[in-house]
Structure formats: C-alpha cells, structure tokens
Design a protein around this motif. Structure first.
Motif, PDB file in Angstrom:
ATOM      1  N   ILE A 190      11.373  10.163  -6.752  1.00  0.00           N
ATOM      2  CA  ILE A 190      10.927  10.041  -5.358  1.00  0.00           C
ATOM      3  C   ILE A 190      11.032   8.609  -4.844  1.00  0.00           C
ATOM      4  CG2 ILE A 190       9.387  12.041  -5.521  1.00  0.00           C
ATOM      5  CD1 ILE A 190       7.024  10.072  -5.486  1.00  0.00           C
ATOM      6  N   GLY A 191      11.030   7.641  -5.738  1.00  0.00           N
ATOM      7  CA  GLY A 191      11.130   6.252  -5.328  1.00  0.00           C
ATOM      8  C   GLY A 191      12.504   5.860  -4.825  1.00  0.00           C
ATOM      9  N   PHE A 205       1.575  10.007   1.451  1.00  0.00           N
ATOM     10  CA  PHE A 205       1.387   9.820   0.004  1.00  0.00           C
ATOM     11  C   PHE A 205       0.115   9.000  -0.264  1.00  0.00           C
ATOM     12  CE2 PHE A 205       6.270  10.046  -0.636  1.00  0.00           C
ATOM     13  CZ  PHE A 205       6.224  11.428  -0.719  1.00  0.00           C
ATOM     14  N   HIS A 206      -0.063   7.929   0.516  1.00  0.00           N
ATOM     15  CA  HIS A 206      -1.272   7.103   0.395  1.00  0.00           C
ATOM     16  C   HIS A 206      -2.516   7.949   0.678  1.00  0.00           C
ATOM     17  CE1 HIS A 206      -4.427   4.330   1.618  1.00  0.00           C
ATOM     18  NE2 HIS A 206      -4.321   4.779   2.854  1.00  0.00           N
ATOM     19  N   LEU A 207      -2.455   8.773   1.723  1.00  0.00           N
ATOM     20  CA  LEU A 207      -3.613   9.592   2.082  1.00  0.00           C
ATOM     21  C   LEU A 207      -3.948  10.624   1.008  1.00  0.00           C
ATOM     22  CD1 LEU A 207      -3.392  10.271   5.923  1.00  0.00           C
ATOM     23  CD2 LEU A 207      -5.022   8.846   4.677  1.00  0.00           C
ATOM     24  N   ILE A 208      -2.951  11.136   0.325  1.00  0.00           N
ATOM     25  CA  ILE A 208      -3.221  12.100  -0.753  1.00  0.00           C
ATOM     26  C   ILE A 208      -4.102  11.456  -1.823  1.00  0.00           C
ATOM     27  CG2 ILE A 208      -2.144  13.377  -2.656  1.00  0.00           C
ATOM     28  CD1 ILE A 208       0.216  13.930  -0.668  1.00  0.00           C
ATOM     29  N   ILE A 209      -3.795  10.222  -2.172  1.00  0.00           N
ATOM     30  CA  ILE A 209      -4.618   9.502  -3.151  1.00  0.00           C
ATOM     31  C   ILE A 209      -6.032   9.307  -2.589  1.00  0.00           C
ATOM     32  CG2 ILE A 209      -4.896   7.350  -4.464  1.00  0.00           C
ATOM     33  CD1 ILE A 209      -2.521   9.188  -5.323  1.00  0.00           C
ATOM     34  N   SER A 210      -6.126   8.953  -1.322  1.00  0.00           N
ATOM     35  CA  SER A 210      -7.425   8.747  -0.703  1.00  0.00           C
ATOM     36  C   SER A 210      -8.225  10.054  -0.635  1.00  0.00           C
ATOM     37  CB  SER A 210      -7.253   8.164   0.705  1.00  0.00           C
ATOM     38  OG  SER A 210      -8.503   7.840   1.259  1.00  0.00           O
ATOM     39  N   LEU A 211      -7.547  11.158  -0.400  1.00  0.00           N
ATOM     40  CA  LEU A 211      -8.234  12.457  -0.384  1.00  0.00           C
ATOM     41  C   LEU A 211      -8.814  12.779  -1.759  1.00  0.00           C
ATOM     42  CD1 LEU A 211      -5.722  14.567   1.740  1.00  0.00           C
ATOM     43  CD2 LEU A 211      -7.976  13.747   2.447  1.00  0.00           C
ATOM     44  N   ILE A 212      -8.061  12.492  -2.795  1.00  0.00           N
ATOM     45  CA  ILE A 212      -8.550  12.726  -4.162  1.00  0.00           C
ATOM     46  C   ILE A 212      -9.788  11.867  -4.429  1.00  0.00           C
ATOM     47  CG2 ILE A 212      -7.998  12.441  -6.617  1.00  0.00           C
ATOM     48  CD1 ILE A 212      -5.045  13.162  -5.780  1.00  0.00           C
ATOM     49  N   ILE A 213      -9.708  10.588  -4.050  1.00  0.00           N
ATOM     50  CA  ILE A 213     -10.857   9.690  -4.229  1.00  0.00           C
ATOM     51  C   ILE A 213     -12.050  10.211  -3.421  1.00  0.00           C
ATOM     52  CG2 ILE A 213     -11.755   7.364  -3.773  1.00  0.00           C
ATOM     53  CD1 ILE A 213      -8.886   6.339  -4.384  1.00  0.00           C
ATOM     54  N   LEU A 223       0.824  -1.211   0.000  1.00  0.00           N
ATOM     55  CA  LEU A 223       0.000   0.000   0.000  1.00  0.00           C
ATOM     56  C   LEU A 223       0.856   1.259   0.000  1.00  0.00           C
ATOM     57  CD1 LEU A 223      -2.986   1.092   0.325  1.00  0.00           C
ATOM     58  CD2 LEU A 223      -2.437   1.279   2.763  1.00  0.00           C
ATOM     59  N   LEU A 224       1.943   1.243   0.748  1.00  0.00           N
ATOM     60  CA  LEU A 224       2.780   2.430   0.892  1.00  0.00           C
ATOM     61  C   LEU A 224       3.925   2.486  -0.105  1.00  0.00           C
ATOM     62  CD1 LEU A 224       3.135   2.758   4.771  1.00  0.00           C
ATOM     63  CD2 LEU A 224       1.276   3.510   3.278  1.00  0.00           C
ATOM     64  N   ASN A 225       4.128   1.431  -0.845  1.00  0.00           N
ATOM     65  CA  ASN A 225       5.313   1.333  -1.699  1.00  0.00           C
ATOM     66  C   ASN A 225       5.281   2.309  -2.876  1.00  0.00           C
ATOM     67  OD1 ASN A 225       7.776   0.294  -2.533  1.00  0.00           O
ATOM     68  ND2 ASN A 225       6.772  -1.084  -3.967  1.00  0.00           N
ATOM     69  N   ILE A 226       6.367   3.067  -3.014  1.00  0.00           N
ATOM     70  CA  ILE A 226       6.526   3.979  -4.152  1.00  0.00           C
ATOM     71  C   ILE A 226       7.923   3.852  -4.749  1.00  0.00           C
ATOM     72  CG2 ILE A 226       4.816   5.670  -3.383  1.00  0.00           C
ATOM     73  CD1 ILE A 226       7.242   7.340  -2.341  1.00  0.00           C
ATOM     74  N   ASP A 227       8.626   2.788  -4.417  1.00  0.00           N
ATOM     75  CA  ASP A 227      10.037   2.666  -4.812  1.00  0.00           C
ATOM     76  C   ASP A 227      10.260   2.583  -6.316  1.00  0.00           C
ATOM     77  OD1 ASP A 227       9.259   0.051  -5.342  1.00  0.00           O
ATOM     78  OD2 ASP A 227      10.606  -0.858  -3.877  1.00  0.00           O
ATOM     79  N   ILE A 261       5.668   9.530   6.059  1.00  0.00           N
ATOM     80  CA  ILE A 261       5.600  10.257   4.782  1.00  0.00           C
ATOM     81  C   ILE A 261       4.997   9.366   3.705  1.00  0.00           C
ATOM     82  CG2 ILE A 261       6.938  11.447   3.001  1.00  0.00           C
ATOM     83  CD1 ILE A 261       6.705  12.933   5.718  1.00  0.00           C
ATOM     84  N   GLU A 262       5.373   8.086   3.673  1.00  0.00           N
ATOM     85  CA  GLU A 262       4.766   7.162   2.715  1.00  0.00           C
ATOM     86  C   GLU A 262       3.258   7.057   2.955  1.00  0.00           C
ATOM     87  OE1 GLU A 262       7.017   3.567   3.309  1.00  0.00           O
ATOM     88  OE2 GLU A 262       8.415   4.081   1.704  1.00  0.00           O
ATOM     89  N   PHE A 263       2.860   7.083   4.226  1.00  0.00           N
ATOM     90  CA  PHE A 263       1.445   7.029   4.552  1.00  0.00           C
ATOM     91  C   PHE A 263       0.735   8.299   4.079  1.00  0.00           C
ATOM     92  CE2 PHE A 263      -2.375   6.896   7.173  1.00  0.00           C
ATOM     93  CZ  PHE A 263      -2.741   5.568   7.038  1.00  0.00           C
TER      94      PHE A 263
END
Length: 145
Positions: free
Chosen positions: A47-48, A60-68, A38-42, A56-58
C-alpha cells in the motif's frame, strides 16, 4: 452496536480530525512536515507504493484514531467508570506511544518528513498528540452516560 463502542468511535473521530487539522496548520505555518509525517505510509509494503490522495491517507490515520477511541472508551468504562482523573490519565497513557512513533515513522519514511532529531518538529508532534489525548478524554467525558 454497544453505546461504549459508539462513544469510542465518536471520541476517536473528533480527536483524530482535530489532530490532523492541528498538524496541518502547524505544517502550513511553519514548514515543518509534521502533517506529512502523520499521514505517511510510503514505507508499508504494497500500500505504500500507491500514490494515495490526501483524503484516503487521512482516512488511514482516522482508522488508527478510531481504534484508540474504542480502546479508550471500553477501558474507561470497564476500569475507570466515573473516575474522571483516571480516565484522563488513561487517555494520555494510550496516546503516549504515538508520541514516540515520531522516530520510527521519520526513520522509515521514503518521502520528505521532518529530520529525525528536529527538536522543534518533535515538539509540535508532541503538543499535537497531547491535545489529541485531551480531546479524546473530553469528548468521552462530555458524552459518557
């Protein structure tokens, strides 16, 4: 800021945090690396390559969830106002692509993640995202005016 955008941000935040906690508990109890996935952006250029702290990885996940959450809130209010069944379906339709992201995210990952065809991990990932959709809808429905 529009009330519907605020509501989407609220719904996205709560459902995103819930998804993260659910997958973290699943990973802790089963050893399946679904939270890591879920948190992987490597695999993302530039940025990977940075070794980000988990928080911080979390984010990034929340930003996607905010958009949704915002897309869900605006879409629900515009197209499905006062139609709870359609809003619930819309939450699941918006979330459905995230279930299938399991495959490219796993395939592209550099660090260890679940196996590409690990049916148990896929099941956990899917259940987590189904709960995410339910919470997204629930928070929205409880706070819709």
């Amino acid at each position: 800021m529009s009330g519907k955008i605020k509501l989407g941000l609220l719904a996205g935040t709560i459902s995103g945090i819930a998804l993260g906690l659910i997958l973290k508990v699943i990973q802790f109890t089963t050893g399946k690396l679904v939270y890591t996935l879920l948190l992987n952006i490597d695999f993302i250029p530039i940025i990977g390559s940075i070794n980000w702290p988990e928080l911080i990885e979390f984010v990034f996940h929340l930003i996607i969830s905010l958009i949704i959450g915002v897309v869900f809130s605006l879409g629900s209010s515009r197209f499905f106002s006062n139609k709870k069944v359609y809003q619930a379906i819309f939450a699941y339709v918006l979330t459905l692509p995230t279930v299938f992201l399991y495959f490219p995210l796993t395939y592209l990952a550099i660090k260890p993640t679940p196996d590409l065809f690990d049916l148990v991990a896929i099941g956990y990932w899917t259940i987590g995202h189904l709960i995410y959709a339910a919470i997204l809808f629930g928070v929205y429905a409880l706070n819709e005016k």
